[in-house]
Design a protein around this motif. Structure first.
Motif, PDB file in Angstrom:
ATOM      1  N   THR A  31       0.812  -1.229   0.118  1.00 46.03           N
ATOM      2  CA  THR A  31       0.035  -0.041   0.044  1.00 46.03           C
ATOM      3  C   THR A  31       0.699   1.451   0.172  1.00 46.03           C
ATOM      4  O   THR A  31       0.271   2.363  -0.170  1.00 46.03           O
ATOM      5  N   ARG A  35       0.894   5.155   3.745  1.00 46.49           N
ATOM      6  CA  ARG A  35      -0.278   4.316   4.727  1.00 46.49           C
ATOM      7  C   ARG A  35       0.383   3.533   5.713  1.00 46.49           C
ATOM      8  O   ARG A  35      -0.431   2.827   6.055  1.00 46.49           O
ATOM      9  N   MET A  38      -1.642   3.672   8.901  1.00 50.24           N
ATOM     10  CA  MET A  38      -2.977   2.651   8.847  1.00 50.24           C
ATOM     11  C   MET A  38      -2.526   1.361   8.756  1.00 50.24           C
ATOM     12  O   MET A  38      -3.202   0.486   9.546  1.00 50.24           O
ATOM     13  N   LEU A  79      -8.752   1.743   4.545  1.00 48.15           N
ATOM     14  CA  LEU A  79      -8.654   2.250   3.207  1.00 48.15           C
ATOM     15  C   LEU A  79      -9.877   2.784   2.680  1.00 48.15           C
ATOM     16  O   LEU A  79      -9.933   3.914   2.293  1.00 48.15           O
TER      17      LEU A  79
END
Lengths: 417, 118
Positions: A31, A35, A38, A79
């Motif tokens: 990703t 990110r 996250m 996401l």
């Protein structure tokens, strides 16, 4: 090294910690750097979910697959909610749980390597590289890292937040050219692994002076690097040799009361022969080229110890020669101090004590436990009881582990009799 | 012999900050606790609820309205439920004993009313 046996419930010790690193590596690579927070959250969610679920519903047949699915789903959710792009493979993959052959043991070495290389980016200070590597790749919590590096959790959190921000601002990605990886990044990665092993092997200022789990992590990482085609360099093999040969002594380092056992008293028959063999193999691979790093020299010293059946039959003269080279090519206070110790066994305590006093290099560590402990041992060998007692006392004062402090106080008392 | 509903309440934030190592250790403690209950033959139902907040159903102007239940943002969510057998609240409490749950949340204990009206 044989893998750890699973406990009664089928969970390999350290599973959560190792999976944390692997999953972060895999998902972050898919990703992207932006990110990464996250991803960390998603992996944490997966572990929490597993903790709750497996306690009531029993540990699944394939814990790795379960964790991967949970983390991937958690990340997909996040996401989507943030309206970010979801990698196609996340939605197209069939449930990894259904795939009994799924194993993250070997699957993610490329991703893990890229993650570690990312963490060891040259624009970061070594302390930040290490903190970031320990958090993302080794699954240590901020508290655990703070403990290992002898600082506060706040300091580590700040270091990590700053490091991530710097890397994002510099547009650093996980993509790294092989050439750059080997030439620029590898030395720093190896340094981080060396520091990790060191923190676990002997922490004079830590309440728990020996932490095998940190050493195990370092071994696992260096083995991965030694086996990966991109990083299987002589320098890597040299570090792998050093760490395996050193770790081989672990079974004999601690007595029943948790106190350190000096080399002279270790029962060498209990040294881990598999680790010694692995270390020797790595060593012979490391000397095939012309590279000479500090790891090579330190590993060479370790091979001399590993081949000797006792202190008396150890080739101390050769060890001193190795230290001569180490102190000349890669000087450091610790190298000088270790040379002094070797000098005592090669040429006697008198000469060692002279070398200890005469060295400028040692000024930097004059207020450390190891310095005073070394001085104490030399005085004791020379039957200079008062000086030995004083030095053991100083070492006790400087030790932050109760075990080590008590050890030195006992030796101070013993030498006064 | 009566049956008691055991609801495991917790604050999701309490466990989110644990390290991977601590979490794995906790599995062991929970497994030992629940295993003990099961071995004793006290548990007739033992379920973990999904970590997704579930749904809340309300009536608005006579129509059913569905909303997502809170999860990560909630302060007190039910993570699991058991039905245990015991002769009294005291016995149920004693049987529930000293598991790890109270370190991270609380337990709601309710006797199930099985007695028919006289």
């Amino acid at each position: 090294m044989p893998p750890r046996a699973p406990d009664a419930r089928g969970l390999v010790a350290d599973l959560f910690r190792r999976e944390s690193g692997r999953l972060i590596a895999l998902l972050a690579n898919r990703t992207g750097v932006a990110r990464i927070d996250m991803v960390e959250d998603a992996v944490q969610d997966a572990l929490v979910s597993a903790m709750r679920n497996w306690a009531i519903n029993a540990v699944p047949a394939n814990p790795s697959a379960w964790l991967y699915t949970a983390a991937r789903n958690a990340l997909t959710d996040k996401l989507r909610r943030a309206r970010f792009e979801v990698p196609e493979e996340f939605t197209q993959e069939r449930s990894a749980e259904a795939d009994n052959s799924f194993s993250s043991e070997h699957a993610f070495n490329d991703e893990l390597l890229r993650l570690i290389a990312f963490c060891c980016h040259p624009s970061l200070m070594p302390a930040s590289q290490l903190a970031l590597t320990l958090r993302l790749a080794c699954g240590l919590s901020v508290e655990e890292i703070a403990h290992a590096l002898l600082t506060t959790p706040q300091s580590i959190t700040q270091r990590i937040v700053r490091a991530k921000r710097e890397l994002r601002d510099a547009d650093v990605t996980f993509d790294i050219a092989p050439r750059e990886l080997v030439q620029e990044r590898l030395p720093r990665i190896l340094n981080a692994i060396y520091l990790l092993f060191d923190a676990g092997y002997l922490s004079p200022r830590h309440p728990q002076w020996f932490r095998p789990l940190l050493c195990d992590d370092a071994l696992r990482l260096v083995r991965m690097l030694a086996e990966h085609p991109l990083t299987a360099e002589p320098e890597t093999h040299a570090l792998a040799a050093l760490l395996h040969l050193t770790a081989a002594r672990s079974p004999t380092r601690v007595d029943d009361e948790g106190r350190p056992v000096p080399l002279a008293k270790q029962d060498r028959s209990r040294w881990n022969q598999a680790a010694i063999n692995a270390g020797m193999e790595f060593f012979s691979r490391s000397i095939r080229g012309e590279t000479l790093t500090r790891y090579h020299i330190e590993a060479a010293i370790a091979t001399v110890h590993a081949s000797a059946t006792s202190m008396e039959t150890t080739d101390w003269a050769q060890i001193v020669r190795h230290y001569d080279q180490l102190c000349e090519s890669f000087p450091s206070p610790v190298a000088t101090l270790n040379r002094v110790i070797a000098l005592r066994y090669a040429r006697g305590a008198q000469e060692a004590l002279l070398a200890l006093r005469a060295s400028d290099e040692l000024h930097a560590i004059q207020d450390t436990m190891v310095y005073h402990a070394t001085m104490a041992e030399l005085h004791e060998a020379l039957e200079e009881h008062d000086q030995a007692a004083a030095a053991f006392g100083a070492a006790a004062e400087l030790a932050e582990s109760d075990t080590l402090a008590e050890l030195f106080r006992r030796r101070a008392r013993a030498v006064k009799k | 012999m009566a049956e008691y509903l055991v609801l495991l309440h917790e604050d999701p934030a309490a466990t989110r900050t644990l390290s991977p190592t601590q979490m794995q250790a906790l599995i062991q403690r929970y497994t030992d606790w629940i295993g003990g209950l099961r071995t004793g033959g006290f548990v007739t139902v033992g379920k973990k609820l999904k970590d997704d907040g579930g749904r809340h159903l309300h009536s608005e102007k006579g129509k059913m309205v569905v909303s997502d239940g809170p999860y990560a943002e909630g302060k007190d969510i039910i993570s699991g439920l058991f039905v245990v057998t015991a002769d009294s609240y005291e016995q149920a409490q004693a049987r529930l004993g000293s598991g790890p749950h109270l370190e991270f949340g609380w337990i709601e204990l309710r006797e199930i009313d099985a007695a028919p009206c006289a």
